[in-house]
Design an enzyme around this catalytic site. Structure first.
Site, PDB file in Angstrom:
ATOM      1  N   CYS A 118       0.803  -1.178  -0.075  1.00  0.00           N
ATOM      2  CA  CYS A 118      -0.014   0.117  -0.066  1.00  0.00           C
ATOM      3  C   CYS A 118       0.866   1.256  -0.122  1.00  0.00           C
ATOM      4  CB  CYS A 118      -0.946  -0.084   1.170  1.00  0.00           C
ATOM      5  SG  CYS A 118      -2.121  -1.345   0.979  1.00  0.00           S
ATOM      6  N   HIS A 251      -3.250   7.468   2.363  1.00  0.00           N
ATOM      7  CA  HIS A 251      -3.443   6.231   1.797  1.00  0.00           C
ATOM      8  C   HIS A 251      -4.944   5.891   2.546  1.00  0.00           C
ATOM      9  CE1 HIS A 251      -3.573   2.178   0.936  1.00  0.00           C
ATOM     10  NE2 HIS A 251      -3.644   1.705   2.242  1.00  0.00           N
ATOM     11  N   ASN A 281     -10.018  -0.065   0.332  1.00  0.00           N
ATOM     12  CA  ASN A 281      -8.637   0.044   0.409  1.00  0.00           C
ATOM     13  C   ASN A 281      -7.897  -0.375  -0.977  1.00  0.00           C
ATOM     14  OD1 ASN A 281      -5.801  -0.059   0.563  1.00  0.00           O
ATOM     15  ND2 ASN A 281      -5.638  -1.014   2.655  1.00  0.00           N
TER      16      ASN A 281
HETATM   17  C1  LIG Z   1      -9.658  -4.439  10.765  1.00  0.00           C
HETATM   18  C2  LIG Z   1     -10.087  -3.227  11.758  1.00  0.00           C
HETATM   19  C3  LIG Z   1     -11.229  -2.615  10.854  1.00  0.00           C
HETATM   20  C4  LIG Z   1     -10.635  -4.486  13.036  1.00  0.00           C
HETATM   21  O1  LIG Z   1     -11.451  -3.316  13.622  1.00  0.00           O
HETATM   22  P1  LIG Z   1     -10.933  -3.564  15.372  1.00  0.00           P
HETATM   23  O2  LIG Z   1     -11.799  -2.410  16.109  1.00  0.00           O
HETATM   24  O3  LIG Z   1      -9.763  -3.579  15.534  1.00  0.00           O
HETATM   25  O4  LIG Z   1     -11.857  -4.975  15.582  1.00  0.00           O
HETATM   26  P2  LIG Z   1     -10.897  -6.362  16.189  1.00  0.00           P
HETATM   27  O5  LIG Z   1     -10.060  -6.886  15.202  1.00  0.00           O
HETATM   28  O6  LIG Z   1     -10.749  -6.059  17.521  1.00  0.00           O
HETATM   29  O7  LIG Z   1     -12.516  -7.329  16.036  1.00  0.00           O
HETATM   30  C5  LIG Z   1     -13.583  -6.829  16.861  1.00  0.00           C
HETATM   31  C6  LIG Z   1     -14.659  -7.992  16.673  1.00  0.00           C
HETATM   32  O8  LIG Z   1     -15.045  -7.665  15.491  1.00  0.00           O
HETATM   33  C7  LIG Z   1     -15.215  -9.079  14.702  1.00  0.00           C
HETATM   34  N1  LIG Z   1     -15.199  -8.604  13.208  1.00  0.00           N
HETATM   35  C8  LIG Z   1     -13.793  -8.624  12.413  1.00  0.00           C
HETATM   36  N2  LIG Z   1     -14.339  -8.322  11.225  1.00  0.00           N
HETATM   37  C9  LIG Z   1     -15.733  -8.167  11.244  1.00  0.00           C
HETATM   38  C10 LIG Z   1     -16.557  -8.296  10.219  1.00  0.00           C
HETATM   39  N3  LIG Z   1     -16.201  -7.738   8.964  1.00  0.00           N
HETATM   40  N4  LIG Z   1     -17.722  -7.885  10.512  1.00  0.00           N
HETATM   41  C11 LIG Z   1     -18.242  -8.204  11.948  1.00  0.00           C
HETATM   42  N5  LIG Z   1     -17.410  -8.513  12.784  1.00  0.00           N
HETATM   43  C12 LIG Z   1     -16.270  -8.440  12.666  1.00  0.00           C
HETATM   44  C13 LIG Z   1     -14.050  -9.832  15.197  1.00  0.00           C
HETATM   45  O9  LIG Z   1     -14.090 -10.991  15.020  1.00  0.00           O
HETATM   46  C14 LIG Z   1     -14.109  -9.436  16.656  1.00  0.00           C
HETATM   47  O10 LIG Z   1     -14.914 -10.239  17.147  1.00  0.00           O
HETATM   48  P3  LIG Z   1     -14.871 -10.879  18.758  1.00  0.00           P
HETATM   49  O11 LIG Z   1     -14.672  -9.650  19.581  1.00  0.00           O
HETATM   50  O12 LIG Z   1     -16.211 -11.536  19.086  1.00  0.00           O
HETATM   51  O13 LIG Z   1     -13.553 -11.560  18.707  1.00  0.00           O
HETATM   52  C15 LIG Z   1      -9.330  -2.599  12.142  1.00  0.00           C
HETATM   53  O14 LIG Z   1      -8.372  -3.088  13.348  1.00  0.00           O
HETATM   54  C16 LIG Z   1      -8.286  -1.810  11.228  1.00  0.00           C
HETATM   55  O15 LIG Z   1      -8.865  -1.090  10.406  1.00  0.00           O
HETATM   56  N6  LIG Z   1      -6.979  -1.960  11.105  1.00  0.00           N
HETATM   57  C17 LIG Z   1      -6.242  -1.543  10.163  1.00  0.00           C
HETATM   58  C18 LIG Z   1      -6.481  -2.437   8.878  1.00  0.00           C
HETATM   59  C19 LIG Z   1      -5.904  -1.537   7.749  1.00  0.00           C
HETATM   60  O16 LIG Z   1      -5.921  -0.527   7.455  1.00  0.00           O
HETATM   61  N7  LIG Z   1      -5.163  -2.379   6.956  1.00  0.00           N
HETATM   62  C20 LIG Z   1      -4.599  -2.354   5.713  1.00  0.00           C
HETATM   63  C21 LIG Z   1      -3.372  -1.269   5.985  1.00  0.00           C
HETATM   64  S1  LIG Z   1      -2.822  -1.048   4.349  1.00  0.00           S
END
Ligand SMILES: CC(C)(COP(=O)(O)OP(=O)(O)OC[C@H]1O[C@@H](n2cnc3c(N)ncnc32)[C@H](O)[C@@H]1OP(=O)(O)O)[C@@H](O)C(=O)NCCC(=O)NCCS
Length: 324
Positions: A118, A251, A281
């Site tokens: 990215c 980004h 993304n």
């Molecule tokens: C991925 C992201 C959105 C997840 O959000 P978060 O608040 O960190 O959520 P978590 O990973 O802690 O998960 C929380 C809960 O949501 C659930 N969950 C994950 N994806 C889900 C989805 N698409 N729909 C519903 N629930 C979901 C998880 O299983 C977890 O459930 P649990 O509490 O029962 O275990 C966030 O971490 C993020 O944006 N990270 C950066 C990712 C990114 O930008 N990557 C590319 C960079 S170039």
């Protein structure tokens, strides 16, 4: 020493739009639960464009490139450098850049790919800037193009809702007027495992895991910290203050990362370009797509000071500060 100036931009998104509701309905058929509310609240993403099966990064790249060349008012034959940033190349080789070159009808320009996930576009833009400033190129085409849908595990709701396909491009030309003022690229390979596709082809077989895997929270924290430091550093080197920036083109991974960063840098929301709601993304394509959208709708104008930032797998990040 000439500057490298952005003289044209273009973007292309595959026509098939998949809304959060459609994606949630599709995942539900495999007993995977998600919802528009969850995706919107955690990421700001409302929809993504998904390429049809068989559509490749070079095909998306050519469409974005043609638009950028038209906008710049130069022909493909005038290019002496073509760089494609992609993590989803058509082939192991030749490079996607060579495929794009052939489809555009250019012969003889240097053409190669940059693989920085990215951050790929800011890496490629900085590379092209260095060529132009060193007098090794006059007209460069820099493209970010991805068919990320091909490396997603559509059974992993933690990642498959976050990405989309697309391509964005800019044309850079040598100029006496200020263009790219400063750039800074960084990487920390010890963080490779927080965002990776750890598969490879060996003896005609895919070995390892061919799908994108991510520790979302680690990526989130790393992205905000790295990008804030990088923004400050690139401005310091250029001798400008963060307040001087007219537009930030970050980004487009997650609106929460973008908002967090904007607050940390004390940039008001109306200076930050956001397209992640529309495109999700698109990895290396995200920055040039956002830049192109804001140039075309008249927000980013000639003379504006623009900070572009990429961050992603590797772990990689970087900033480019440009006078438009
Ligand atoms: C991925 C992201 C959105 C997840 O959000 P978060 O608040 O960190 O959520 P978590 O990973 O802690 O998960 C929380 C809960 O949501 C659930 N969950 C994950 N994806 C889900 C989805 N698409 N729909 C519903 N629930 C979901 C998880 O299983 C977890 O459930 P649990 O509490 O029962 O275990 C966030 O971490 C993020 O944006 N990270 C950066 C990712 C990114 O930008 N990557 C590319 C960079 S170039």
């Amino acid at each position: 020493m000439p500057y490298a100036k952005i003289i044209g931009s273009g973007g292309y998104l595959p026509p098939r739009v998949v809304s959060n509701d459609e994606l949630a309905a599709d995942l539900a058929t495999r007993q995977i639960e998600t919802s528009d509310a969850w995706i919107t609240e955690r990421t700001g993403i409302r929809q993504r464009h998904i390429a049809d099966p068989g559509v490749t990064s070079s095909q998306l790249a050519v469409k974005a490139a043609q638009q950028a060349l038209e906008d710049a008012g130069i022909s493909a034959e005038e290019l002496d450098l073509i760089i494609v940033a992609t993590s989803t190349p058509d082939f192991i080789f030749p490079s996607t850049a060579c495929l794009v070159q052939a489809q555009l009808g250019n012969k003889g320009a240097a053409a190669f790919d940059v693989q920085a996930v990215c951050s790929g576009f800011v890496y490629a833009l900085t590379t092209a800037d260095s060529f132009i400033r060193a007098g090794r190129a006059r007209h460069a085409l820099v493209i970010g193009a991805e068919v990320f849908s091909s490396i997603l595990d559509w059974n992993d709701r933690g990642t498959c809702v976050l990405f989309g396909d697309g391509a964005g491009a800019v044309v850079l030309s040598a100029s006496e007027e200020p263009g790219i003022l400063e750039a800074e690229l960084n990487a920390d390979g010890s963080l490779a495992n927080i965002l990776h596709v750890a598969g490879s082809v060996v003896d005609g077989q895919v070995t390892g895991d061919p799908f994108l895997r991510m520790d979302g929270q680690a990526v989130f924290k790393q992205a905000v910290t790295a990008l804030a430091a990088s923004a400050q550093s690139v401005c310091d080197k250029a001798g400008v203050s963060l307040e001087d920036i007219d537009w930030m083109v970050p980004h487009q991974a997650n609106v929460r990362i973008i908002n967090f960063l904007g607050r940390k840098l004390k940039l008001s929301d109306d200076k930050v370009i956001v397209t992640v709601d529309q495109h999700a993304n698109t990895s290396a394509a995200s920055v040039p797509l956002a830049l192109d959208a804001a140039r075309r709708d008249g927000r980013i104008r000639q003379g504006d000071l623009v900070l572009m930032q990429g961050v992603g797998g590797g772990f990689t990040w970087g900033s480019v500060l440009a006078r438009m």
